[in-house]
Motif scaffolding. Structure first.
Motif, PDB file in Angstrom:
ATOM      1  N   ASN A  84      -3.623   2.636  -4.916  1.00  0.00           N
ATOM      2  CA  ASN A  84      -3.851   1.454  -4.074  1.00  0.00           C
ATOM      3  C   ASN A  84      -4.892   0.513  -4.683  1.00  0.00           C
ATOM      4  O   ASN A  84      -4.770  -0.705  -4.556  1.00  0.00           O
ATOM      5  CB  ASN A  84      -4.232   1.878  -2.660  1.00  0.00           C
ATOM      6  N   GLN A  85      -5.895   1.073  -5.357  1.00  0.00           N
ATOM      7  CA  GLN A  85      -6.872   0.217  -6.049  1.00  0.00           C
ATOM      8  C   GLN A  85      -6.194  -0.577  -7.158  1.00  0.00           C
ATOM      9  O   GLN A  85      -6.490  -1.756  -7.360  1.00  0.00           O
ATOM     10  CB  GLN A  85      -7.997   1.058  -6.654  1.00  0.00           C
ATOM     11  N   LYS A 126       0.820  -1.212   0.000  1.00  0.00           N
ATOM     12  CA  LYS A 126       0.000   0.000   0.000  1.00  0.00           C
ATOM     13  C   LYS A 126       0.854   1.263   0.000  1.00  0.00           C
ATOM     14  O   LYS A 126       1.887   1.315   0.648  1.00  0.00           O
ATOM     15  CB  LYS A 126      -0.902   0.031   1.237  1.00  0.00           C
ATOM     16  N   ASP A 153      -3.029  -1.462  -7.208  1.00  0.00           N
ATOM     17  CA  ASP A 153      -2.225  -2.486  -6.554  1.00  0.00           C
ATOM     18  C   ASP A 153      -3.105  -3.648  -6.080  1.00  0.00           C
ATOM     19  O   ASP A 153      -2.740  -4.815  -6.248  1.00  0.00           O
ATOM     20  CB  ASP A 153      -1.447  -1.883  -5.376  1.00  0.00           C
ATOM     21  N   ASP A 154      -4.274  -3.318  -5.497  1.00  0.00           N
ATOM     22  CA  ASP A 154      -5.208  -4.369  -5.056  1.00  0.00           C
ATOM     23  C   ASP A 154      -5.665  -5.227  -6.229  1.00  0.00           C
ATOM     24  O   ASP A 154      -5.672  -6.459  -6.143  1.00  0.00           O
ATOM     25  CB  ASP A 154      -6.444  -3.761  -4.379  1.00  0.00           C
ATOM     26  N   GLU A 193      -5.429   6.784  -3.395  1.00  0.00           N
ATOM     27  CA  GLU A 193      -6.467   5.738  -3.330  1.00  0.00           C
ATOM     28  C   GLU A 193      -6.535   4.964  -4.645  1.00  0.00           C
ATOM     29  O   GLU A 193      -6.643   3.733  -4.649  1.00  0.00           O
ATOM     30  CB  GLU A 193      -7.829   6.355  -3.015  1.00  0.00           C
ATOM     31  N   ASN A 207       2.382   0.699 -11.394  1.00  0.00           N
ATOM     32  CA  ASN A 207       2.133   0.996  -9.977  1.00  0.00           C
ATOM     33  C   ASN A 207       3.397   1.563  -9.327  1.00  0.00           C
ATOM     34  O   ASN A 207       3.347   2.560  -8.604  1.00  0.00           O
ATOM     35  CB  ASN A 207       1.669  -0.270  -9.254  1.00  0.00           C
TER      36      ASN A 207
END
Length: 151
Positions: A29-30, A3, A32-33, A26, A106
């Motif tokens: 991070n989305q 994160k 990366d998720d 955000e 990313n």
């Protein structure tokens, strides 16, 4: 990669810009998720597209604030934005050709955003804050003036 954690160290002190930067974090991070959770390619593509659209809108907003403030290095700052946008569009093109660029993208986003906020954005803060304060003072002065007219 993990994160991207927003910290006070990344705040520049202009609330609207800090909120936009948090939103970009955000999105990163989305991405990366979606990448690390093995989401379908379409989902990763959607996140990348939203991230790029939001970031370009943020750049335009930031540049308009700088222009309004008379920031002397606006052209140089815009050039940094333009070069980054070009770089990201190359990643998007590679993604559309079927390459898995999500990890690389990313990593680029995290590194670039952190450095951009700490170096480039920090440079314009004083100009923009001074301009915002002048606008605030003007509005308060006008409020006071007009309130006397309606007593």
């Amino acid at each position: 990669m993990g994160k991207f954690v927003w910290t006070a160290q990344l705040e520049i002190g202009i609330d609207v810009i800090d909120k936009q930067h948090r939103r970009i974090v955000e999105y990163i991070n989305q991405l990366d998720d979606a990448r690390s959770s093995g989401h379908p390619r379409e989902e990763i593509g959607r996140v990348v597209s939203e991230l790029v659209d939001y970031t370009l809108s943020h750049f335009a907003f930031e540049e308009s604030m700088q222009e309004e403030a008379g920031y002397p290095f606006l052209k140089a700052h815009k050039k940094v934005h333009d070069l980054f946008a070009q770089r990201v569009s190359e990643y998007q093109a590679r993604f559309l050709r079927g390459e898995d660029v999500s990890r690389e993208l990313n990593s680029l986003l995290v590194t670039w955003l952190f450095n951009h906020i700490k170096r480039d954005d920090a440079d314009y803060v004083e100009s923009v804050q001074s301009n915002l304060q002048r606008q605030n003072d003007f509005v308060e002065k006008k409020k006071g003036f007009f309130s006397r007219l309606f007593k």
